[in-house]
Structure formats: C-alpha cells, structure tokens
Design an enzyme around this catalytic site. Structure first.
Site, mmCIF file in Angstrom:
data_model
loop_
_atom_site.group_PDB
_atom_site.id
_atom_site.type_symbol
_atom_site.label_atom_id
_atom_site.label_comp_id
_atom_site.label_asym_id
_atom_site.label_seq_id
_atom_site.Cartn_x
_atom_site.Cartn_y
_atom_site.Cartn_z
ATOM 1 C CG ASP A 83 -5.032 2.340 6.104
ATOM 2 O OD1 ASP A 83 -4.715 3.725 6.095
ATOM 3 O OD2 ASP A 83 -5.726 1.745 6.184
ATOM 4 C CG ASN A 84 -7.979 1.253 2.907
ATOM 5 O OD1 ASN A 84 -7.021 0.115 3.891
ATOM 6 N ND2 ASN A 84 -9.218 1.834 4.199
ATOM 7 N NE ARG B 245 -2.096 -3.152 2.763
ATOM 8 C CZ ARG B 245 -3.644 -3.610 3.166
ATOM 9 N NH1 ARG B 245 -4.260 -1.976 3.012
ATOM 10 N NH2 ARG B 245 -4.389 -4.483 2.474
#
Ligand code: AMP
Ligand code: MG
Length: 540
Positions: A283-284, A210
C-alpha cells in the site's frame, strides 16, 4: 480586503477531477468507517481544525502550481491546506486500497487520514493531485483518528522536498500547517499515550495510486473495477503505452514492465543515497515509481546493510537497507498477481519480474561505478566493490561522508604518498577513530591504491572532473535522522527556524555550501540511541 483577494487566488486553482469523474464512487456519502465495495473512492470532507498556521511551504511546488508568495503566506492558504476551507472546484475524496503489510495480506486499508482535494492543472498543464495528510477521519480510518502529529509531518514535508532535490522520484510537499489541535499518540507503543501537536501536510503527486489499489478489487474478484482502475492508470499516467500498443489489453504487459523498471530505478537511487523507506508494504508502493508515504524512514549513517530505522520491524528487519531490492521485487509480484486476471497471457508479467533482477544488477553496477569515480562499469569492479563494503563494515563508517571524502583522495600515480596521506580525506567518516587499527589503516590504504588504479583504467584521472562527477551522485546533505529530530524538537518548542533552514539546505544536496558544515556532519553521540533519531515506530 487582503483576505478576500487571497481567497480568490486559491479559488483560481484550476481543478480537473478525473479520478472522481471517471471512476465509480462509494454510493454511501456518510463518514462512517466501513468496508467499501465496488468503488474506487469515497467522497469525504476534511474535518476542520482549531487554528491553522502555515509553518513552511515549498517555493518550488508553489511555483509548479502557479501560487505566488502572497497566496502562500495568506491566512487563507493555512485555512485551505489545514482543511478548514474547500476551494472552488475541489471534489474531496479518500481512495480505497488494500495491501500486504510486512508480508501478510491486510485487507482493505485506504486513505485513513489522507483526503485528496482533487486534481489541479499545473503550470505545464499536467494533473497534480493535492492531498491533505492528517485531515481527519474517513470511511477507511478503521480504529484510528485520521490525524497526524507534527513530528511525522515535519519529517514527511522535509524529506519529500529533499528527495526531489536529490533527483529521486517522489511525491512532493506543498505545505506544512500546524492545526492548533492536540493529537494523542503512544509513540513507542509502550502504553504511554501523550498529547502532541497536530499538523497537516499537503502532498502533491500526479497520482497516489498504489499497488494496493489494484490488489483490493482483485482479491474481491471485482474484475470490472480492477479493469476500470487499470484503464484509468494506463490512459492518464502511461499514455505513451496506449499510443504504442493500441489497446489496454495489449498495453498491460508493457505497463507492468514499465512499473518494474521505474521501481527498479527508484530502489537503485535509494541505495545510492542510503535511504531506508522503513515500511515497504504494497500500500506504500506508488504505481508511478515515486517514493511515497514517508513514515519511519531513515538515512543510513554507518554502512550497515542490516539497518532499519523502524522499531516496529526490529525483530524481522524485513525492510532493512540491504533488503530493499528484494522486498520491492516481492511487492511487484503481488501487483502482477492482482492484474494477471485481466490478461490471458501471463508471460510478459513473468518476464518483467525475472528481468527485474538483471535490470537491478545492471543499474547498480552503473551507479556504483559513477559513485566511485570509475566512469563506465568494467569487469572486475564487483570484487573491488565487495572489498570496500567489507572494509566499510569493519568499523562504523559513515557511508555518505566516505564517498564525499573518496572524491578528495589523491590518485598518487607515482606512489609518493604514505598511507596516512591517502586516508586523510576520509577521516570524518569514521565514528570510532579508536577502532582504526594499524591493520585496518593498511587495508584501507591498499584498497585506495587499487581504487586509484581502477580510476586510471577508466580514464578518470582528471582530479577536478572526477570530483565533480562523484559529487554529482554522492550527496553532501541528506535529512540525517538526528537533524530531522533537532528540527522537530525546536518546532515543538515553538521555533520553526530549523525546519526552514533545513528546507533551504536540502535544496542543493550535492553542493558544498560552505558555512553549512553542521548539516553534513556525522551523527553526534547523543543521537545514537535517541528515540526519533535512531528509533522510529509507525506511530505518527
Ligand atoms: P501507513 O503505515 O502510514 O502507510 O498507514 C497504513 C494504513 O493505516 C493506511 O490505510 C493509513 O491511512 C492508515 N492510518 C495510519 N495512521 C492513521 C490514522 N492516524 N488515522 C487513520 N488511519 C490511519
Ligand atoms: Mg501508507
């Protein structure tokens, strides 16, 4: 007898664990929550579950991995993908990463409930990471339990596969396994925790790295680890750039530019089909430009650029439908900030960020021209488009049903048809037909005549060809929020059949599929304010 043979078949998966082999491991092997420094991951085993049972599996993903039906329906499959048995060759680990959440730096996050079994070679010789989401605590679990509930697992399983069949880059889902264990969740964060059935989804992607994977060592000033992660990613996931530019140093700028392009193309796809990710934290954000981490996502029903399904974001609406291009660009800036220390020339990074805006406009124009049956974009399109968006916002109008209907509106070159005849194919798109005043009907008819003129100008007059071209980019079937909720309600009551039927329907999202009208219908009134359908929290 059967089981020993089945067991062998999963033990025949060919693991080649590059991530754990080539990157530094956390030296602490205990499963204790902590800050993990100087390491890309921690080795950790899934925590066994009470009674794993396979609810559903994806035929197409199984095929890619070379798994036959006998294997996928075996009890060993449920044991392996529920986390009870680690297959031969696996090297389970949780990845370290950080992230900006809702605009704020959140520090170390990491795989708090996802455990990768390792990387397997698929039928084409490509590496695929098999990752169990909901497999139990890891060093990155912070205060949480490492588990996932059935409702969010159904949503992730179905939507991953639906997204793939829409032709949009995404992590895949091999399996949905019920654990037989309860998981306690406070679904609305309102102080009413309750037990819910648990589940594990096996997600599949060439890489789960990520933006936040790079942010963690960058913020800690761990340039050595940062460089290792960048080298690993470019070498394995962007090998063409290394071939073209000769060295990692030379490839960093082009690499970032390609990440920008992939991410841009992804957002344009989301805008086309009305997908709202809901939690676009760094983080996604996948370094490969895949849709990852299906949480409180939703599908736009009535056309409302301000809509977000995520109640956790209700105040700020940072991740609303219409803001996705901007927040993704903001996330790319965070990535650029993380990797900039590795290069002495930040210009290529800056350029790529600036180009994101023009790239987005260009792709959006082309995408909209296709959706509208206009062929290539032309001067003046934007004005017509803005008029349409304005009309779509005047009364609740289902975006996807509108575009399917538009493909069926007659061009009427000789002006023989009255307003009503032009509007008929759009009738299903309106949530509140009573709000369709005479004035609004006239406005729509006027717009439809201008639209038809533009179709003619683009040489798209052939009705059949135009309809086929429009249908190919305007899906009839998406995982409408209320449909997912219906499947969840049934599954929680012990009936998995709707999960399976949706999985099957969503395999051909652009086809008419006569007999399946019900799955293309606009949101029923009961779902307007139903939790899980129009309101989702991050609780999962
Ligand atoms: P998400 O918003 O789902 O992308 O999750 C953000 C972070 O919280 C990630 O580091 C997750 O691994 C972690 N997380 C979410 N749910 C859980 C859970 N039930 N147990 C442990 N960690 C979790
Ligand atoms: Mg996440």
């Amino acid at each position: 007898m059967k089981d020993s043979r089945d067991q062998l078949s999963l033990d025949r998966l060919e693991f080649d664990n590059r991530f754990t082999r080539e990157l530094p491991a956390d030296p602490d092997a205990t499963n204790r929550r902590r800050q993990v420094e100087g390491a890309a991951y921690s080795r950790v085993l899934p925590t066994p579950v009470a009674a794993p049972r396979t609810i559903a599996w994806s035929r197409e993903v199984a095929e890619v991995l070379g798994l036959d039906e006998a294997t996928c329906t075996s009890q060993d499959f449920a044991e392996v993908f529920g986390g009870n048995r680690v297959p031969a060759g696996a090297d389970p680990f949780a990845m370290a990463y950080a992230g900006h959440q809702f605009g704020n730096w959140a520090g170390q996050l990491g795989d708090g409930r996802a455990i990768a079994l390792g990387e397997v070679l698929d039928r084409d010789g490509h590496h695929q990471t098999l990752q169990l989401k909901g497999a139990g605590p890891t060093p990155y679990s912070r205060g949480a339990d490492g588990r996932a509930v059935l409702r969010s697992s159904i949503r992730e399983f179905l939507c991953s596969e639906a997204m793939h069949h829409l032709g949009i880059p995404t992590s895949r889902a091999l399996s949905l396994v019920a654990t037989g264990d309860d998981v306690v969740r406070d679904m609305l964060y309102d102080g009413n925790p309750a037990p819910e059935p648990g589940a594990v989804v096996c997600r599949v992607a060439p890489s789960f790295v990520r933006f936040g994977t790079f942010e963690l060592p960058a913020v800690r000033g761990d340039t050595a680890l940062l460089r290792q992660l960048v080298t690993f990613t470019i070498t394995h996931d962007f090998p063409h750039l290394l071939a073209q530019h000769g060295s990692i140093d030379e490839a960093i700028g082009p690499w970032f530019a390609e990440v920008c392009e992939r991410t841009c193309a992804l957002v344009v796809d989301w805008m086309r089909v009305g997908f709202v990710h809901g939690v676009l934290n760094t983080d996604n954000m996948s370094i490969l430009g895949l849709t990852i981490d299906y949480g409180p996502y939703g599908w736009l029903e009535d056309f409302d650029p301000h809509w977000t399904p995520n109640t956790t974001d209700a105040g700020q609406r940072r991740y609303r439908y219409g803001a996705q291009p901007q927040v993704v660009q903001w996330n790319l800036l965070r990535l650029a900030n993380a990797i900039v220390t590795l290069t002495d020339d930040p210009d290529p990074l800056q350029r790529a960020l600036t180009e994101f805006g023009t790239d987005y406009e260009r792709r959006f124009d082309a995408m909209m021209a296709e959706r509208l049956g206009w062929g290539e974009p032309q001067e003046g399109d934007e004005e017509l488009r803005l008029d349409m968006f304005e009309l779509l916002g005047r009364t609740e109008t289902d975006m996807l049903i509108f575009f399917r209907g538009l493909a069926r509106v007659p061009l009427d070159p000789d002006g023989d048809l009255d307003d009503q005849e032009l509007l008929d194919p759009l009738a299903d798109a309106f949530y509140r037909p009573d709000e369709l005043t005479a004035e609004l009907r006239t406005a729509w008819a006027t717009w439809l005549r201008a639209w038809a003129q533009r179709v003619h100008d683009g040489d798209m007059d052939d009705d059949e060809d135009r309809r086929a071209a429009m249908d190919a980019v305007n899906p009839r079937f998406v995982l409408r929020n209320y449909l997912a909720q219906e499947a969840i309600d049934a599954a929680e009551a012990g009936d998995d059949s709707l999960v399976l039927e949706l999985l099957d329907t969503l395999r051909r999202p652009y086809d008419e599929q006569p007999g399946r009208e019900r799955f293309a219908a606009r949101r029923p009134e009961w779902a307007r304010t139903r939790v899980g359908s129009s309101m989702l929290s991050c609780s999962s």
